[in-house]
Design a protein around this motif. Sequence first.
Motif, PDB file in Angstrom:
ATOM      1  N   HIS A  70       2.276   7.859 -13.612  1.00  0.00           N
ATOM      2  CA  HIS A  70       2.825   7.811 -12.080  1.00  0.00           C
ATOM      3  C   HIS A  70       4.046   8.371 -12.072  1.00  0.00           C
ATOM      4  N   ASP A  71       4.328   8.431 -11.009  1.00  0.00           N
ATOM      5  CA  ASP A  71       5.873   9.093 -10.808  1.00  0.00           C
ATOM      6  C   ASP A  71       6.830   8.306 -11.061  1.00  0.00           C
ATOM      7  N   GLU A  72       7.762   8.663 -12.045  1.00  0.00           N
ATOM      8  CA  GLU A  72       8.784   7.659 -12.466  1.00  0.00           C
ATOM      9  C   GLU A  72       9.795   7.298 -11.448  1.00  0.00           C
ATOM     10  N   GLN A  73      10.171   8.186 -10.398  1.00  0.00           N
ATOM     11  CA  GLN A  73      11.171   7.572  -9.462  1.00  0.00           C
ATOM     12  C   GLN A  73      10.364   6.784  -8.443  1.00  0.00           C
ATOM     13  N   SER A  74       9.313   7.011  -7.866  1.00  0.00           N
ATOM     14  CA  SER A  74       8.588   6.017  -6.953  1.00  0.00           C
ATOM     15  C   SER A  74       7.590   5.330  -7.284  1.00  0.00           C
ATOM     16  N   GLY A  75       7.222   5.437  -8.607  1.00  0.00           N
ATOM     17  CA  GLY A  75       5.959   4.611  -9.025  1.00  0.00           C
ATOM     18  C   GLY A  75       4.813   4.695  -8.447  1.00  0.00           C
ATOM     19  N   THR A  76       4.549   5.902  -7.746  1.00  0.00           N
ATOM     20  CA  THR A  76       3.058   6.210  -7.128  1.00  0.00           C
ATOM     21  C   THR A  76       2.317   6.745  -8.067  1.00  0.00           C
ATOM     22  N   PRO A  77       1.138   6.124  -8.194  1.00  0.00           N
ATOM     23  CA  PRO A  77       0.007   6.548  -9.424  1.00  0.00           C
ATOM     24  C   PRO A  77      -0.049   8.136  -9.144  1.00  0.00           C
ATOM     25  N   SER A  78      -0.692   8.600 -10.132  1.00  0.00           N
ATOM     26  CA  SER A  78      -0.892  10.138 -10.014  1.00  0.00           C
ATOM     27  C   SER A  78      -2.445  10.373  -9.852  1.00  0.00           C
ATOM     28  N   TYR A  79      -2.866   9.822  -8.626  1.00  0.00           N
ATOM     29  CA  TYR A  79      -4.282  10.123  -8.451  1.00  0.00           C
ATOM     30  C   TYR A  79      -4.681  11.314  -8.369  1.00  0.00           C
ATOM     31  N   LYS A  80      -3.759  12.695  -8.083  1.00  0.00           N
ATOM     32  CA  LYS A  80      -4.073  13.985  -7.729  1.00  0.00           C
ATOM     33  C   LYS A  80      -3.561  14.856  -8.899  1.00  0.00           C
ATOM     34  N   SER A  81      -3.228  14.140 -10.134  1.00  0.00           N
ATOM     35  CA  SER A  81      -3.021  15.269 -11.135  1.00  0.00           C
ATOM     36  C   SER A  81      -3.499  14.425 -12.465  1.00  0.00           C
ATOM     37  N   ILE A  82      -4.896  14.539 -12.613  1.00  0.00           N
ATOM     38  CA  ILE A  82      -5.473  13.840 -13.727  1.00  0.00           C
ATOM     39  C   ILE A  82      -5.996  15.116 -14.566  1.00  0.00           C
ATOM     40  N   PRO A  83      -5.450  15.054 -15.904  1.00  0.00           N
ATOM     41  CA  PRO A  83      -5.973  16.237 -17.004  1.00  0.00           C
ATOM     42  C   PRO A  83      -7.395  15.648 -17.474  1.00  0.00           C
ATOM     43  N   CYS A 136       0.691  -1.304   0.073  1.00  0.00           N
ATOM     44  CA  CYS A 136      -0.067  -0.008   0.046  1.00  0.00           C
ATOM     45  C   CYS A 136       0.835   1.138   0.191  1.00  0.00           C
ATOM     46  N   SER A 137       2.027   1.205   0.338  1.00  0.00           N
ATOM     47  CA  SER A 137       3.003   2.376   0.402  1.00  0.00           C
ATOM     48  C   SER A 137       3.305   2.956  -1.221  1.00  0.00           C
ATOM     49  N   ASN A 138       3.213   1.796  -1.719  1.00  0.00           N
ATOM     50  CA  ASN A 138       3.469   2.119  -3.405  1.00  0.00           C
ATOM     51  C   ASN A 138       2.525   3.170  -3.797  1.00  0.00           C
ATOM     52  N   MET A 139       1.226   3.242  -3.164  1.00  0.00           N
ATOM     53  CA  MET A 139       0.019   3.971  -3.714  1.00  0.00           C
ATOM     54  C   MET A 139      -0.071   5.195  -3.014  1.00  0.00           C
ATOM     55  N   CYS A 140       0.728   5.253  -2.091  1.00  0.00           N
ATOM     56  CA  CYS A 140       0.598   6.767  -1.126  1.00  0.00           C
ATOM     57  C   CYS A 140       1.862   7.501  -0.845  1.00  0.00           C
TER      58      CYS A 140
END
Length: 769
Positions: free
Chosen positions: A746-759, A183-187
């Motif tokens: 997603h963030d290239e460095q961490s892999g975190t999905p971009s849930y808060k920057s959707i165009p 779950c860390s990967n997503m937050c």
Amino acid sequence: MSDKPDLEGVSTYQGPAGGWGALRAVAKALSGQMAIGRETVALTRMNQPHGFDCPGCAWPDPKHTSSFEFCENGAKAVSWEATAKRVRPEFFAANPVSSLWHMSDYALESLGRLTHPMAYDAATDTYVAIEWDEAMRRIGAALNALPTPEAAEFYTSGRASNEAAFLYQIFAREFGSNNFPDCSNMCHEATSVGLPQSIGVGKGTVTLEDFDHCDALFCIGHNPGTNHPRMLGTLREVAKRGVPIVAINPLPERGLERFTSPQDPLEMVAGRETELASTYYKIKCGGDDAMLKGMMKWLLELDASDLSHGGKGLLDRAFIAEHTVGIDDLVADIQATSWDAITAKSGLSREEIMHIAEIYAKAERVIVCYGMGITQHAHGTQNVWQIANLLMLRGNIGREGAGICPLRGHSNVQGNRTVGITEKPDDNLVKGVEKAFGFTFPKKHGNDAVAAVRAIRDGQSKALICLGGNLAVAMSDPDATFAAMRKLDLAVHVATKLNRSHLILAKQSFIFPCLGRTELDVQAGGPQSVTVEDSMSMVHASEGTLEPASEHLRSEPWIVAQMAKATLPDTRVDWEGLVGNYDRIRDKIEVVYPIFANYNQRIREPGGFRLFVGASERKWLTPDGKAHFLVGRGIDEDPLLDIDHLTLTTIRSHDQYNTTIYSLNDRYRGISGRRDVVFINAADLDANGLRHGDRIDIEVVGPTSLGSDGQVRAVRGFTAVAYPIAQGTVAMYYPEGNRLVSLDSHDEQSGTPSYKSIPVSLKAATAAA
């Protein structure tokens, strides 16, 4: 477009955070689960010495606990777990999986606690009860039939204890897999990646006591009233000291504005409330990097002015010289960034950013708290760097009353990472495991959450073991994720309640019911306690006392151990001995991770103990022993900036924790009985020819606009709600908005999905919607 607005269940909430509204919500939550006595007993032991840790957020416990050390959402979490409702084999027999699929996520979890280990039977399309031994035999056979151990994925929820998570990673490593989507990967993965590069540790540097000594507090991209409500008491105390609290967030959040403490009888009776944020700026979603650069730009200008007038300057030059590297590159980057670019990207005026920077410059001891509004972006790691950069310019890391405070979500998500849940094992972990257990494993990096779904989609991974959680629903791009997971040979879910991930069927699917935090865990050595780590690196014991919801429940450590025994015929690990007495697990953790020295002794002390955090003591565990000022790619790196679009962010409702929906209400935002809403600035509604209450479609624009089916990514037929959100930003609930997020976003460095920057673009709903 319909001429009649759809505004049922949409209103304006006028009250403070907390207060009588919170008490009414607690009472309703308890009565709704039909276990008033059981739940009330549990609440008196939550977050107490010799009690259990809240199943909700990771805010730390004060040293001197009150009689009732819990918040509204903590009470909801307990009522959800200690419910009297049960999901027995008879229910599954009467409800095929194909029919359960049509239930809402809220309805599925509302059914109650799972009572028996279950296995899917394709002939009847139902889950049927299975004996533990037979289930383990089949799982072991399925794992050993994989073409390679790397074809197995091991997912972990932040609910898992240190003991369960540690055994889980030992099982996977001995099996031969380093695939640990979690779950860390997503937050907060951007924190786990960005802060070690900057200050040498992927954790916050502050303690709860530091909030007693700060003289400015910045809250960026988080919502304490919903996601970490016990923080409201801390904010209240900071505000009462007259300390400026600066809130920077796209939405106005009641938990950052004003609060009435339900634990203060005088405040409740008198109807008083404490004003929290002294300054509140609504930043454009995705504008944090620009705003932080603007703050540093003005700070540098103030510093230069002070020096030119004979002052000593505003930067902490002694700290910078002794403890850091990279200042010149940072200054050059900031000076090359124009104010026009900063204001356009952030949505804040130059004067507003200067005001924020001056509050920072005048304070001697500053804490910056941040949440997923910082991390869940394509540039999330860069955002984390910039917060660290800002703090280091004035020496605000590694001293009393100052530091960086990432606000973790689930109650032990940080602890899971500390005890080895990582797809990136290092030399220390390899050597520690060999010392503790006598086997070695390859150091090759495994899969994070995004990589795991891709591997399953592409047929490279065939098995998925889930230690808690609701991975399929939590992940971005549900169309691609659900389709991928239906290709699996094996799916195993360890859970307390039914959720949608359990209904996405593999060739073999199992659901294992486990003990919750509130419940008594008895092993061969007697009653056991587990341990958890909070957001500030405090480790303490958690011991449930309630009678388990079913005699068939087993603890997570026990379930992991049985899977390992069934899978690893030549194991080097004494699984029975470890599970018989969790002290032995902690002894092994101490061998692998020496920072847990005297583990068993220290967790028996009231309040537990704090793990060593080097940056808190200005010991930088980087390769060169220095803290690093790090330069991002610039604030204009987003290729979508030239596209005419709004930016959508996903948010949680007040009656929600991660993917768990406690009710369909969102009290502080004035929503009741529904979740099909989109919050939009009135000016943006007008610019798109829309009105408050219109049914609308939300479509993704740009390179990720098409889904795997070739159709435009869209959520259709939702209701537009005019809301005082930052112009250019729109918001909708998670996980409903996940459909708009591509696996590639997603963030290239961490892999975190971009849930808060959707165009996205908005338009009136189609007739079909």
